[in-house]
Write an enzyme that holds these catalytic residues in place. Structure first.
Site, PDB file in Angstrom:
ATOM      1  N   GLU A 494      -1.113  -3.467   1.048  1.00 58.41           N
ATOM      2  CA  GLU A 494      -2.010  -3.196  -0.066  1.00 58.41           C
ATOM      3  C   GLU A 494      -1.195  -3.102  -1.354  1.00 58.41           C
ATOM      4  O   GLU A 494      -0.080  -2.598  -1.353  1.00 58.41           O
ATOM      5  CB  GLU A 494      -2.782  -1.891   0.158  1.00 58.41           C
ATOM      6  CG  GLU A 494      -3.830  -2.008   1.240  1.00 58.41           C
ATOM      7  CD  GLU A 494      -4.673  -0.748   1.375  1.00 58.41           C
ATOM      8  OE1 GLU A 494      -4.296   0.280   0.773  1.00 58.41           O
ATOM      9  OE2 GLU A 494      -5.695  -0.795   2.064  1.00 58.41           O
ATOM     10  N   SER A 520      -5.992  -1.837  -1.977  1.00 55.37           N
ATOM     11  CA  SER A 520      -6.642  -0.612  -1.530  1.00 55.37           C
ATOM     12  C   SER A 520      -8.091  -0.635  -1.983  1.00 55.37           C
ATOM     13  O   SER A 520      -8.444  -1.255  -2.992  1.00 55.37           O
ATOM     14  CB  SER A 520      -5.926   0.593  -2.142  1.00 55.37           C
ATOM     15  OG  SER A 520      -6.741   1.740  -2.108  1.00 55.37           O
TER      16      SER A 520
END
EC number: 4.2.1.9
Length: 619
Positions: A494, A520
């Protein structure tokens, strides 16, 4: 009529040894012949979204036993993406999804369990369990730990007004030189006040909401606060219901209760429609594709693209809108309030099954909080935050006096008063991402929906972070982070820190970021991920040069590297000429363990859900 799977290990003279072992676990003589329900818990003290699940498995198990079945609990792993963020730990997050699915398959099949209760909560745990449910295709119910309460901060010396905040605020403000150490400390201490999955529409909460839309969990699963005493009923009800649907399948041959009968293509389209409408995490696309693949459902990026063009954004919460958090979604009627508005606009298939109602249409009617006769629904969705720091589930019972039923200016809106008629997620295609890339449009400022900029190329997230914090990025740049896909990372990290640091530098609306990695659920801004095929798989993102011009056009769903086809072909030929060094990052110093290498060797690009290509085993 299907036979109980558990008979394999509980019946017959040749199973005397197995029965002896069952007895040693507490099974009584009168229990043999009852269905065996596996309870897959994911308790861990590492993760706030799971720290309160310690007793949840036994809570469900006792209810299963009262309903006339045998319950056996086991645990899976659970990684906290927020704690793993920004260092090599993030390489392990996405691969853990497959380990979770495999571990559940191993336990359930090794012990011949008849049905399954999945107690999940955070980012990769819910999708991993969903993959397992589709693979096993036995009666299954999901019940998650619930969302965290939103944080609150008064402000330094009471000068600033009170504001609500979350984990992302702590990350952004810690990198902002204009924010004092004292302010950062105050945000850090208040951003995550309780147990539960982080308080906005991040990946964990998005996925738990999607289990409701898929029909595999009970109403409120995605929005009912972890701290609220009323959430206990979801666990108890799950225990009772799993026994009911297990007997319906094995004793009445009712296949409508099976995961693959519930999670049909229509159900996946419903889930994606709801996800687009609420501006969920881009990770949900990755996970829904993977779950659909396991279910044998033909649900692809093209379907997501089609839906994204016709579904409006009718619910907008943090990180896209800091006026609302999950506790506000719940007060407005939760996921079924969103589904109702989508149904009114003709955006759903309401003839699909759910575990708790014959059809989705029935469920929407039963859980409509605008109907004063639905007193059970109204009481459930009045559950409010307690405002007390705690790691304990069911620790408060505060209730709102009224619900948020304002569908014009409230948290959840009708289609006519949508936050935007364009949905909260979009798929872009072009010569730099031939099989697509994704962007959370709910988090993109209208001023940069069309953006042309200069490519600043980085071969790793670490180098990109160093460049951003080192003030190498200026307004108008497009940060390219490649070789961070499922295969190239490996593990598809992420990119929350690069996007957070761009914001902290005041570049949140002045720059874009494109990666074959992912983001994210807390990411917002012009952040485009999942570029497919990824660089390590020969994707054109690996052919971008420093200083190239990249053109982004979200309204027209396009992303384009501004060079000729001939130039692109020449670059590809030059790359291929590197031989064994082709499609690999230059000058990247990264330790990759054997476990991660094994994952990367079989991983597919994001447009396929980053699932393992098991066909390689057969070759």
């Amino acid at each position: 009529m299907p036979e109980y799977r558990s008979k394999t290990s509980t019946h017959g003279r040749n199973m005397a040894g197995a029965r002896a072992l069952w007895r040693a676990t507490g099974v009584m003589e009168t229990d043999f012949g009852k269905p065996i329900i596996a309870v897959a818990n994911s308790f861990t003290q590492f993760v706030p979204g799971h720290v309160h699940l310690h007793n949840m498995g036994q809570l469900v198990a006792r209810e299963i036993e009262k309903a006339g079945a045998i319950a056996k609990e086991f645990n899976t792993i659970a990684i906290d993406d927020g704690i793993a963020m920004g260092h090599s730990g993030m390489l392990y997050s996405l691969p853990s999804r497959d380990l979770i699915a495999d571990s559940i398959e191993y336990m359930v099949n090794a012990h011949c369990a008849d049905a399954l209760v999945c107690i999940s909560n955070c980012d990769k745990i819910t999708p991993g369990m969903l993959i397992a449910a589709m693979r096993l295709n036995i009666p299954t119910i999901f019940v998650s730990g619930g969302p965290m309460e939103a944080g609150k901060v008064i402000g330094v010396a009471n000068i600033q007004p009170e504001r609500r905040l979350d984990l992302i605020d702590a990350m952004i403000e810690s990198a902002d030189d204009n924010v004092s150490n004292r302010q950062v400390e105050e945000v850090e201490q208040n951003a995550c006040p309780t147990c539960g999955s982080c308080s906005g529409m991040f990946t964990a909460n998005s996925m738990n909401c999607l289990t409701e839309a898929l029909g595999l969990s009970l109403p409120g699963n995605g929005s009912y606060l972890a701290t609220h005493a009323g959430r206990k009923e979801l666990f108890l009800e799950a225990g009772r219901m799993i026994v009911e649907i297990t007997k319906r399948y094995y004793e009445q041959n009712d296949e409508t209760v099976l995961p693959r009968s519930i999670a049909t293509k229509k159900a996946f389209e419903n889930a994606m429609t709801m996800d687009i409408a609420m501006g969920g995490s881009t990770n949900t696309i990755l996970h829904l594709l993977a779950v659909a693949n396991e279910a044998g459902v033909d649900f692809k990026m093209a379907d997501i693209d089609r839906l994204s063009r016709v579904v409006p954004c009718i619910c907008k919460t943090a990180p896209n809108n800091h006026d609302y958090y999950m506790e506000d979604v719940h007060r407005a009627g939760g996921i079924f309030a969103i589904l109702k508005e989508l149904d009114k606009a003709g955006k759903l298939h309401t003839d699909v099954h759910t575990i708790h109602a014959p059809t989705l249409k029935d469920a929407i009617e039963q859980w409509d909080v605008t109907n004063p006769e639905n007193t059970r629904a109204i009481e459930r969705f009045k559950a409010a935050p307690g405002g007390v720091r705690t790691t304990q589930a069911f620790s408060q019972n505060r209730m709102w006096k009224t619900l948020d039923l304002d569908r014009e200016k409230g948290c959840i809106r009708d289609v006519a008063h949508a936050y935007s008629q364009d949905g909260g997620l979009a798929v872009l295609f072009g010569n730099i991402a031939e099989r697509g890339c994704v962007v959370k449009t709910a988090g993109v400022d209208e001023s940069i929906l069309k953006f042309t900029g200069r490519a600043r190329v980085f071969e790793s997230q670490e180098d990109a972070v160093e460049g951003i914090l080192g003030n190498q990025i200026v307004a108008g740049d497009i940060v390219i982070i490649r070789y961070e896909g499922p295969k190239g990372g490996p593990g598809m990290q992420e990119m929350l820190y690069p996007t957070s640091y761009l914001k902290s530098k005041g570049l949140g609306k002045a720059c874009a970021l494109l990666t074959d990695g992912r983001f994210s659920g807390g990411t917002s801004g012009l952040s485009i991920g999942h570029a497919s095929p990824e660089a390590a798989e020969g994707g054109a993102i690996g052919l971008v040069h420093e200083g190239d011009t990249v053109e982004i056009d979200i309204p027209n769903r396009s992303i384009h590297l501004a060079i000729s086809d001939e130039e692109l072909a020449a670059r590809r030929a030059e790359m291929e000429a590197r031989g064994s060094k082709a499609w690999k990052p230059k000058n990247r110093d990264r330790y990759v363990s054997a476990a991660l290498r094994a994952y990367g060797a079989m991983a597919t690009s994001a447009d396929k859900g980053a699932v393992r290509d098991v066909a390689q085993i057969e070759r």
